[in-house]
Design an enzyme around this catalytic site. Structure first.
Site, PDB file in Angstrom:
ATOM      1  N   LYS A  82       0.833  -1.316   0.132  1.00 13.32           N
ATOM      2  CA  LYS A  82      -0.051  -0.127   0.223  1.00 13.32           C
ATOM      3  C   LYS A  82       0.775   1.152  -0.039  1.00 13.32           C
ATOM      4  O   LYS A  82       2.039   1.307   0.352  1.00 13.32           O
ATOM      5  CB  LYS A  82      -0.931  -0.065   1.138  1.00 13.32           C
ATOM      6  CG  LYS A  82      -2.064  -1.116   0.920  1.00 13.32           C
ATOM      7  CD  LYS A  82      -3.432  -0.872   1.638  1.00 13.32           C
ATOM      8  CE  LYS A  82      -4.393  -1.894   1.283  1.00 13.32           C
ATOM      9  NZ  LYS A  82      -5.719  -1.602   1.979  1.00 13.32           N
ATOM     10  N   ARG A 123      -3.350 -10.404   4.532  1.00 11.98           N
ATOM     11  CA  ARG A 123      -3.649 -10.379   2.979  1.00 11.98           C
ATOM     12  C   ARG A 123      -2.491  -9.674   2.180  1.00 11.98           C
ATOM     13  O   ARG A 123      -2.248  -8.486   2.459  1.00 11.98           O
ATOM     14  CB  ARG A 123      -4.894  -9.605   3.086  1.00 11.98           C
ATOM     15  CG  ARG A 123      -5.561  -9.493   1.497  1.00 11.98           C
ATOM     16  CD  ARG A 123      -6.889  -8.915   1.292  1.00 11.98           C
ATOM     17  NE  ARG A 123      -7.383  -8.750   0.205  1.00 11.98           N
ATOM     18  CZ  ARG A 123      -7.359  -7.621  -0.617  1.00 11.98           C
ATOM     19  NH1 ARG A 123      -6.413  -6.809  -0.184  1.00 11.98           N
ATOM     20  NH2 ARG A 123      -7.697  -7.525  -1.840  1.00 11.98           N
TER      21      ARG A 123
END
Length: 299
Positions: free
Chosen positions: A216, A256
């Site tokens: 991210k 994840r």
């Protein structure tokens, strides 16, 4: 219990890191098998990009992308399946396709405070697990809503609101998994705080916790070069694995990730810290020992 690894399987043309790479059945299945071989416990199948700025996808289009792959995964791949969707129509279609295995599926809904009123009922009827994610907007508006006086307490409070929606619909508390929503309506600094210093506060709620921080933006900013250029998404897997080890150390249920093997190794290593490591001892060779424990001479 060991922290699980959830491999990301996007069948989308526009996801921020891997869009277009696995958007047909054959390539998606090949990637699924690769991730399972590398240690993935769960596969998170998504047909709509939820990155900031992404164009929304109608449920019918999402299902056309997702359901053919899901059918093959259920028949051919030995891993638990999570369906990443904010649409109750897609959740119901996936659960219907799974038939008697519907309770084994996980519905991973990143809608947050915009959770569709019908989604909790769909989950309750199937008796499956659901990931509720903190978020304050959709892909177009979320980054304009990252104003907090106390990001940790407000995220927890708003997750409690979403949790109550599900409880009111009949979802069992033990079926609810919390995701602090890294990158969703969060600045880089807020994402860092939630993923590192205060992640244990989510674990302390007693619910299972999923950390979804792979590749991210805040990691790219953290690893920016001398000119301030963020590290490319595909080059953030090492630091993602470090976060996976941290998540395991504080007791998260799962991480994840895009790259499975580094995080599989990381959570396995984190699980061994503070315990007697389980080395596999090989038969002695004529030249000496298979391994030698303790400091080497001269060190």
């Amino acid at each position: 219990m060991r922290t699980l690894v959830m491999g990301i399987l996007n069948v989308t043309p526009d996801s921020f890191s891997d869009g277009g790479r696995h958007d047909d059945v054959a390539s998606a299945l090949a990637q699924a098998r690769r991730m399972v071989a590398e240690g993935a416990d769960i596969l998170d199948l998504g047909g709509e990009s939820t990155r900031p700025g992404a164009e929304p996808v109608e449920p019918r289009e999402e299902q056309a992308r997702l359901l053919p792959v899901l059918e093959h995964l259920l028949e051919e791949v030995p891993a638990r399946i999570s369906v990443d969707t904010r649409h109750p129509e897609t959740a119901r279609a996936a659960l219907s396709l799974a038939r008697g295995r519907a309770p084994e599926l996980i519905i991973n809904d990143v809608s947050g405070l915009l959770t569709h009123p019908d989604m909790p009922a769909a989950v309750a009827e199937a008796g499956c697990d659901v990931v509720i994610t903190h978020n304050r907007g959709d892909s177009k508006t979320m980054q304009d809503r990252a104003q907090y006086d106390d990001v940790v307490s407000e995220v927890l409070e708003e997750l409690q609101q979403i949790r109550q929606q599900h409880l009111d619909a009949g979802v069992s508390p033990e079926r609810i998994i919390l995701d602090p929503g890294i990158g969703f309506a969060k600045t880089h600094e807020q994402s860092w705080q939630l993923a590192t210093h205060d992640l244990d506060k989510f674990v302390s709620t007693g619910h299972r916790v999923l950390l979804g921080a792979s590749r991210k933006g805040f990691l790219g900013a953290l690893l920016a070069d001398a000119e301030g250029m963020p590290r490319r998404a595909e080059e953030r897997d090492t630091v993602t694995a470090v976060l996976s080890a941290h998540a395991a150390s504080v007791g998260c249920w799962a991480v994840r990730v895009h790259a499975v093997r580094p995080s599989t190794d990381a959570v396995r290593f984190a699980g061994e810290l503070g315990a007697e490591p389980r080395f596999r001892r090989e038969a002695p060779t004529p030249g000496g020992f298979a391994y030698v424990s303790g400091p080497r001479s001269g060190t």
